[in-house]
Scaffold this motif. Structure first.
Motif, short mmCIF file in Angstrom:
data_model
loop_
_atom_site.label_atom_id
_atom_site.label_comp_id
_atom_site.label_asym_id
_atom_site.label_seq_id
_atom_site.Cartn_x
_atom_site.Cartn_y
_atom_site.Cartn_z
N VAL A 170 -13.68 -0.19 -9.37
CA VAL A 170 -13.74 0.15 -7.94
C VAL A 170 -13.04 -1.09 -7.45
O VAL A 170 -12.35 -0.68 -6.21
N LYS A 171 -12.89 -2.18 -7.72
CA LYS A 171 -12.01 -3.29 -7.10
C LYS A 171 -11.53 -4.12 -8.21
O LYS A 171 -12.31 -4.56 -9.28
N GLY A 225 -3.16 1.19 -8.32
CA GLY A 225 -4.37 1.22 -7.51
C GLY A 225 -3.97 1.78 -6.16
O GLY A 225 -2.77 1.89 -5.89
N GLY A 226 -4.80 1.08 -4.90
CA GLY A 226 -4.51 1.44 -3.78
C GLY A 226 -3.80 0.41 -3.09
O GLY A 226 -2.93 -0.36 -3.52
N GLU A 227 -4.66 -0.22 -1.99
CA GLU A 227 -3.98 -1.29 -1.34
C GLU A 227 -4.19 -2.70 -2.07
O GLU A 227 -4.99 -2.92 -2.86
N ASP A 230 -7.57 -2.40 -4.80
CA ASP A 230 -8.38 -1.31 -4.62
C ASP A 230 -8.27 -0.30 -5.58
O ASP A 230 -7.24 -0.14 -6.11
N ALA A 231 -9.36 0.31 -6.07
CA ALA A 231 -9.46 1.22 -7.10
C ALA A 231 -8.51 1.18 -8.12
O ALA A 231 -7.62 2.07 -8.32
N GLY A 253 0.82 -1.23 -0.07
CA GLY A 253 -0.11 -0.02 -0.06
C GLY A 253 1.04 1.16 0.04
O GLY A 253 2.13 1.21 -0.21
N ASP A 254 0.36 2.35 0.32
CA ASP A 254 -0.87 2.71 0.28
C ASP A 254 -1.40 2.92 -1.30
O ASP A 254 -2.37 2.79 -1.80
N GLU A 295 -6.38 -9.22 -4.39
CA GLU A 295 -7.16 -7.99 -4.87
C GLU A 295 -6.48 -6.70 -4.71
O GLU A 295 -5.42 -6.61 -4.15
#
Lengths: 156, 154, 684
Positions: free
Chosen positions: C99-100, C68-70, C83-84, C54-55, C81
């Protein structure tokens, strides 16, 4: 006017003494085999023994409308014959995979469908023999590989 | 290994000066120290005897070389750095300046590394203001582990 | 889990215990097997091969990029997975965000509330917006569920299920509703549904609403097997308001290899009524079909032996304004040919055929033909001579009780010489050949006026026919012959490669006897001793120019019977001009046909065709279209007007938006453009 009988004088030998023609049965391969078998300076052998392998990769026949008359009836079709071939001598690809396209037009008579179907076969045989001759001339144009053949870098 | 600190130390150095009262001895002019599975090569080293028989070593060199067998495994610890501090009681090895540590197949490099051979915990830091062109970051290289079942073989 | 290489982890700070776990922080980079993960912090659990980062994270591998994020990733199963996510994947660099993102194995992703496009970064002209998007780069298939297609912000199409190709290869991607007008049915809406049943089997079910006629179903089923392939098409309209009842068309094409050398095939076509294709066909090639074959064959070939057993009949679609003869059915027809190997230079050809002819109204019967022939091809580099002698035997058993036979010898000798001269043409080392050829045929006369005509017709007079023995096709008429055909061909080919660049030929046949056998045409008049003269020329005179032309005049060259000229200028793909001229006194054809594909601006391209009948002073086909190349999409607008049977015309109109690699919206003009504009190339 400068013309001389082909092959008299400096008869350039074929680049290989034996050849194998690998092709699906009943097509261009047979015509090539028949025409090549007439050459005294070439032996047709199985793929393993032959010095070079001529591969007929595929043959396709397409029929397109060429001319319609004023009431929209088809009066002429065009047969388009495509043959893709390549020649490999040992590990070297002497002629890369190339496609030959030939066309023959013929008039279509709605009252003679079976006759015209037979005519299509005549034209197909004519195009196959024409394609075979063009391929054989390309084989004859290859320089014999004096030293182990070093591929000339493709001219860009 | 833990057992090393009980073993006799034999030292080979250019000059040795001992201070019985404080238990400190200073070795200079190229030092080679061996104690059990532990071995140390440095330009200069200071060994201090502790009351409970443990010792601490501060060494420096171009670079200091340090080697010791891991506790209870057939895995060796190899280290190099400009300065090295070793405390046999805690098992901590502190490397400062061009530090490099090899544990079995895995290698760790950075500006300073702290490693505990008993708990196997390590902490490494790069030096942000490293000379340009050199990546000031820490680098850990982990070799692929063979399948667990094949590890059992000697 | 394939053997992976070393893992290299770099960061400002790294902590961990032994080789089981490591925690890195401060511009972290993890490299393994060509895959790189960058993040602000990263946890690596070596024993379970799990990674958390992350982040903001960034995964890259060859051309693929995921940001993306995490991130949670289990390396061995490639599950986890992100995120974003923002992504750019695959050969065609399909990109978008969501979104994911769920990793579902190697190169397989599932994205929630996602957007997908193939436009380059910075050009957001269109998106597929889907509640759920699956991208499977192992099969190169994308599936969008509950998705809408948005073009320049305008939602164009909603569909619950949509699949499309990720490498531009599979069928034309998703099939979208097609709006347009075609044939004589007025406004049309087709909503195709593509069903990928199995890797080697798929079906397309397309309801087609035709405003004036009603609702029609066009269904197509394709299958592929071990040395087998086939296609079944069924079209049916339950109630055609104009026609009054239900109408349908059926087509089954199947090819199969049963054993080495043994192949079988079916080609069955049927319609319920004669005007079916005229009313529903949206292309000239479809609308003009008159004879629908219904045939099956079994063929065996091994070495130089070949035999074909065939059952064949035709459904004839009669047009009241132009009634045509119904062809005979051949139920069955057996043809055999065998070339036994003889010592050179002899060659034996054994050809035979047995046919049972059926017909609803005309005389039927059986015919057996055998035509063994012996030839002696003698070929040298400078020329060839091929004498050939054959015996053509035929026997008829007719259903009116008669039995007829015809046996005649056929003698021919074909000969030719090859002359070459080397020279410089178009600045290249070329060889020009001069190939005179002479072909003599002698066939005695046999009266065949009482013979039926099952499958014979007069062949076109061309170079192929000039060098065959019989001017009639089929086997019901063997022409009497005492004729010599002379031809001269000159070819230009490149010296070093042998590629033929141009060819000119002229030929004529000379008759030494009058014509006695005819079919349904008038015999040659007594004093004509020479056939029509034929001259053809073709090749590539200059770079980017192709030309071929043919002229057929009467014996002494005064009156032109037939003429044809094709000229093409194609400097590059997408830039094309065609000129075609056709003159045929016999069929009263005099036409000029101009077609083009040309860019008029950086983005706009024009496609056009005008096929004009000079004789009838009317247009046979007019086509005008505009194509806009938007970089990752192409908009096409094409209108066409062509004559159909019964002096009517059909004027289809095509409106299409193609999203590169993903699919097409609207009616598809591409097949029409390929047929109307020879050499047309797709912009994307």
């Amino acid at each position: 006017c400068g013309f001389h009988l082909r092959g008299l004088g400096a008869t350039t030998p074929l680049a290989f003494a034996s050849l194998n023609v690998t092709a699906p049965a009943g097509g261009l391969g047979d015509v090539l085999g028949r025409q090549l078998s007439l050459r005294p300076d070439l032996k047709l052998l199985a793929a393993k023994e032959a010095e070079a392998v001529l591969a007929v990769e595929n043959e396709a026949m397409d029929k397109q409308i060429l001319t319609v008359n004023k009431s929209g009836r088809v009066t002429e079709y065009q047969l388009i014959y495509r043959a893709r071939f390549s020649l490999r001598q040992g590990a070297v690809e002497r002629i890369p995979s190339t496609e030959l396209t030939l066309r023959r037009d013929y008039s279509f008579d709605e009252n003679n469908v079976l006759g015209k179907e037979a005519e299509e076969q005549i034209l197909v045989r004519d195009m196959r023999s024409d394609a075979a001759q063009q391929i054989i001339r390309r084989l004859a144009a290859l320089k014999p590989a004096a030293a182990p053949y070093t591929p000339v870098p493709a001219a860009q | 290994e833990k057992a090393d600190s009980g073993k006799p130390i034999n030292v080979d150095a250019g000059r040795v000066s001992q201070d019985q009262k404080t238990g400190r001895s200073v070795l200079e002019g190229g030092v080679r120290l061996v104690q059990g599975t532990l071995s140390l090569d440095a330009d200069q080293a200071v060994i201090t005897e502790q009351a409970d028989g443990e010792q601490t070593v501060q060494a420096s060199g171009r670079p200091v070389k340090f080697k010791q067998k891991m506790e209870g495994q057939e895995v060796w610890l190899d280290a190099r750095s400009d300065k090295l501090d070793y405390d046999s009681k805690t098992g901590d090895v502190k490397l400062t300046g061009n530090a490099w540590l090899k544990r079995g197949q895995d290698e760790l490099s950075g500006s300073h590394i702290v490693y505990n051979s008993v708990t196997e915990i390590f902490r490494a830091e790069g030096n942000a203001s490293a000379t340009p062109g050199t990546d000031g970051r820490v680098k850990l290289v982990i070799q692929p582990k063979k399948k667990p079942e094949s590890q059992a073989k000697p | 889990e394939e053997v992976s290489g070393p893992t290299v982890l770099q960061a400002d700070k790294i902590e961990g215990t032994g080789n089981t776990e490591a925690r890195a922080s401060g511009n972290v980079a993890l490299d393994r097997d060509g895959r790189r993960i960058e993040a602000q912090w990263l946890k690596l659990f070596e024993t379970t091969r799990e990674i958390r980062a992350g982040d903001q994270t960034r995964l890259s591998q060859q051309g693929d990029l995921l940001e993306g994020g995490e991130l949670y990733l289990k390396e061995d199963t490639r599950t986890g997975e992100l995120d974003a996510p923002r992504y750019r994947l695959g050969q065609r660099q399909g990109r978008g965000d969501a979104v994911k993102l769920l990793f579902e194995g190697k190169d397989k992703y599932r994205l929630n509330k996602a957007r997908f496009t193939t436009c380059q970064v910075g050009q957001d002209d269109w998106f597929i917006r889907a509640r759920e998007l699956e991208l499977d780069y192992t099969r190169n298939v994308g599936v969008a569920r509950n998705s809408t297609i948005e073009f320049k912000g305008v939602p164009l199409l909603y569909s619950p299920y949509l699949d499309f190709s990720l490498d531009g290869s599979r069928k034309s991607g998703f099939l979208s509703p097609s709006i347009g007008s075609s044939g004589s049915g007025g406004f049309e809406l087709i909503v195709p549904y593509y069903w990928n049943i199995a890797p080697n089997m798929d079906a397309t079910i397309a309801p087609r609403l035709i405003s004036k006629r009603g609702l029609m179903f066009n269904n197509e089923f394709r299958y592929l097997g071990q040395d087998m392939a086939g296609q079944l098409t069924v079209e049916t309209i339950l109630k055609d308001r104009v026609y009054g009842s239900s109408r349908s068309a059926f087509r089954l094409q199947h090819e199969q290899g049963l054993a080495p050398g043994l192949r079988t095939g079916l080609n069955l076509q049927k319609t319920t009524d004669d005007r079916y294709f005229a009313d529903f066909g949206d292309r000239i090639a479809v609308a003009s079909q008159t004879f629908l074959p219904r045939e099956g064959y079994l063929s065996y070939s091994h070495g130089n032996f070949g035999a074909v057993l065939r059952m064949q009949r035709y459904q004839t679609l009669q047009d009241p304004t132009n009634p045509v003869a119904v062809p005979y059915a051949r139920l069955p027809q057996l043809t055999v040919n065998y070339q036994p190997v003889l010592p050179a230079p002899f060659r034996l050809d054994l050809n035979g055929e047995a046919v049972s002819f059926h017909h609803p109204t005309q005389l039927t019967g059986e015919r057996v033909v055998a035509y063994p022939s012996l030839s002696m091809p003698m070929e040298q580099a400078w020329g060839f001579v091929t004498p050939k002698v054959g015996l053509h035997l035929s026997h008829y058993k007719l259903d009116d009780g008669r039995s007829l036979s015809r046996n005649l010898p056929i003698f021919s000798v074909d000969s030719g010489l090859y002359f070459d001269r080397e020279g410089q043409f178009f600045g290249k080392d070329m060889v020009q050949s001069l190939e005179p050829r002479a072909y003599y045929v002698r066939i005695p006369h046999r009266d065949q006026s009482a013979f039926p005509n099952f499958d014979s017709g007069v062949a076109d007079f061309n170079f192929a026919q000039m060098f065959s023995e019989n001017q009639y096709t089929g086997s019901d008429r063997i022409n009497d012959a005492n004729q010599l055909t002379l031809a001269l061909t000159s070819r230009l080919f490149e010296a070093d490669s042998g590629i033929e660049r141009a060819r000119v030929a002229v030929g004529q046949r000379f008759y030494f006897d009058r014509q006695r056998v005819t079919l349904n045409e008038a015999a040659r008049s007594q004093d004509t001793s020479a056939s029509d003269l034929i001259a053809t020329a073709g090749g590539q005179p200059f770079d980017h120019w192709w030309m071929d032309g043919a002229v057929q005049t009467d014996g002494n060259g005064h009156q032109t019977r037939k003429a044809a000229l094709n000229l093409r200028y194609q400097p590059e793909a997408g830039k094309l001009l065609n000129l075609r001229y056709r003159l045929d006194r016999l069929t009263d054809i005099k036409q000029i046909d101009l077609s083009a594909q040309w860019p008029v601006s950086a983005r706009w391209h024009v496609v056009a065709r005008q096929n004009w009948s000079i004789r009838d002073k009317r247009s046979l086909e007019r086509l005008l279209g505009l194509e806009y190349n938007g970089g990752c999409w192409v908009f096409r607008m094409v209108s066409q007007r062509f004559v159909t049977s019964g002096n009517q015309t059909s004027s289809p109109f095509f409106l299409q938006l193609e999203l590169n690699d993903v699919g097409r919206l609207g009616s598809n003009p591409l097949q029409t453009l390929k047929e109307s504009i020879p050499g047309y190339t797709k912009l994307n």
